[in-house]
Write a protein that holds these residues in place. Structure first.
Motif, short mmCIF file in Angstrom:
data_model
loop_
_atom_site.label_atom_id
_atom_site.label_comp_id
_atom_site.label_asym_id
_atom_site.label_seq_id
_atom_site.Cartn_x
_atom_site.Cartn_y
_atom_site.Cartn_z
N LYS A 47 0.83 -1.21 0.00
CA LYS A 47 0.00 0.00 0.00
C LYS A 47 0.86 1.27 0.00
O LYS A 47 0.66 2.20 0.78
CB LYS A 47 -0.96 0.01 1.19
CG LYS A 47 -1.87 -1.18 1.26
CD LYS A 47 -2.70 -1.16 2.51
CE LYS A 47 -3.35 -2.50 2.72
NZ LYS A 47 -3.95 -2.64 4.03
N HIS A 75 -2.08 -5.07 -9.84
CA HIS A 75 -3.44 -4.59 -9.58
C HIS A 75 -4.20 -5.59 -8.71
O HIS A 75 -4.91 -5.21 -7.76
CB HIS A 75 -4.17 -4.31 -10.89
CG HIS A 75 -5.49 -3.66 -10.72
ND1 HIS A 75 -6.53 -3.88 -11.58
CD2 HIS A 75 -5.97 -2.80 -9.79
CE1 HIS A 75 -7.59 -3.18 -11.18
NE2 HIS A 75 -7.27 -2.52 -10.10
N ASP A 76 -4.05 -6.88 -9.02
CA ASP A 76 -4.69 -7.91 -8.20
C ASP A 76 -4.22 -7.83 -6.75
O ASP A 76 -5.02 -7.93 -5.82
CB ASP A 76 -4.36 -9.31 -8.74
CG ASP A 76 -4.92 -9.58 -10.12
OD1 ASP A 76 -5.97 -9.00 -10.48
OD2 ASP A 76 -4.29 -10.38 -10.85
N LYS A 79 -5.77 -4.90 -4.97
CA LYS A 79 -7.16 -5.18 -4.61
C LYS A 79 -7.24 -6.12 -3.42
O LYS A 79 -7.99 -5.88 -2.48
CB LYS A 79 -7.91 -5.82 -5.79
CG LYS A 79 -8.33 -4.85 -6.86
CD LYS A 79 -9.26 -5.51 -7.86
CE LYS A 79 -8.48 -6.42 -8.78
NZ LYS A 79 -9.23 -6.89 -9.94
N ASP A 80 -6.44 -7.18 -3.47
CA ASP A 80 -6.49 -8.20 -2.42
C ASP A 80 -6.00 -7.70 -1.07
O ASP A 80 -6.34 -8.28 -0.03
CB ASP A 80 -5.67 -9.43 -2.83
CG ASP A 80 -6.27 -10.16 -4.02
OD1 ASP A 80 -7.44 -9.89 -4.36
OD2 ASP A 80 -5.56 -10.99 -4.62
N LYS A 85 -8.35 3.63 -2.93
CA LYS A 85 -9.07 3.77 -4.20
C LYS A 85 -8.21 4.47 -5.25
O LYS A 85 -8.29 4.16 -6.43
CB LYS A 85 -10.38 4.53 -4.01
CG LYS A 85 -11.47 3.70 -3.42
CD LYS A 85 -12.81 4.39 -3.56
CE LYS A 85 -13.87 3.49 -3.00
NZ LYS A 85 -15.01 3.36 -3.84
N LEU A 88 -5.94 1.83 -6.69
CA LEU A 88 -6.75 0.92 -7.51
C LEU A 88 -7.19 1.58 -8.81
O LEU A 88 -7.11 0.97 -9.88
CB LEU A 88 -7.95 0.41 -6.72
CG LEU A 88 -7.62 -0.47 -5.51
CD1 LEU A 88 -8.89 -0.76 -4.71
CD2 LEU A 88 -6.94 -1.74 -5.93
N ASN A 89 -7.66 2.81 -8.72
CA ASN A 89 -8.10 3.53 -9.93
C ASN A 89 -6.94 3.78 -10.88
O ASN A 89 -7.08 3.64 -12.09
CB ASN A 89 -8.77 4.85 -9.55
CG ASN A 89 -10.12 4.64 -8.90
OD1 ASN A 89 -10.75 3.59 -9.04
ND2 ASN A 89 -10.58 5.63 -8.16
N ALA A 92 -5.96 0.42 -12.49
CA ALA A 92 -7.02 0.01 -13.42
C ALA A 92 -6.96 0.86 -14.69
O ALA A 92 -7.09 0.34 -15.80
CB ALA A 92 -8.38 0.12 -12.77
#
Length: 142
Positions: A47, A75-76, A79-80, A85, A88-89, A92
């Motif tokens: 993170k 990315h996985d 998320k995990d 956000k 993640l954004n 993505a």
């Protein structure tokens, strides 16, 4: 097993040092460990702050497509592991951009191949016409 300073700093969550090391040793960003994790995988898992993730991504965008031995992309892993956000954004959006780039490249290659085939067919037709004309001239001269 050899490692990279950048990767080791990411493992230690020393994100300021990751940014500094990236500037001084940009080649370290392409290191992949025995589990097929890149520095981007580690940053997603840990993170890391968005600016650090962006800097590493910018230096090695292909890392986004690298899958760990368990099949995880950065990315996985983000998320995990409950990344923000923003992370993640960002990941993505980068994945989507890479997919769009791939589609565009594929489309352009298809257009190029179609044009080549068309040109080859035109050349073949021209050669056939020349051969026909040559045969016709030979017949007339006999």
């Amino acid at each position: 097993m050899p490692t990279s300073c950048l990767y080791d700093l990411a493992i230690k969550s020393d994100f300021n040092a990751v940014s500094t090391s990236l500037r001084s040793n940009p080649e370290d960003v392409e290191y992949v460990n025995g589990n097929n994790w890149t520095t981007l995988h580690i940053l997603a898992w840990k993170k890391a702050p968005l600016p650090v993730v962006k800097a590493v991504y910018k230096s090695y965008p292909s890392a986004l497509q690298v899958r760990s031995k368990r099949g995880e992309t950065p990315h996985d892993m983000a998320k995990d592991n409950g990344a923000s956000k923003d992370i993640l954004n960002f990941l993505a959006a980068c994945e989507q951009a890479q997919i769009c780039d791939s589609v565009l490249i594929t489309h352009n290659l298809q257009l190029e191949m179609t044009e080549r085939v068309k040109n080859e067919q035109m050349m073949k037709n021209t050669l056939l016409k020349l051969a026909e004309d040559f045969t016709h001239l030979q017949t007339e001269n006999k």
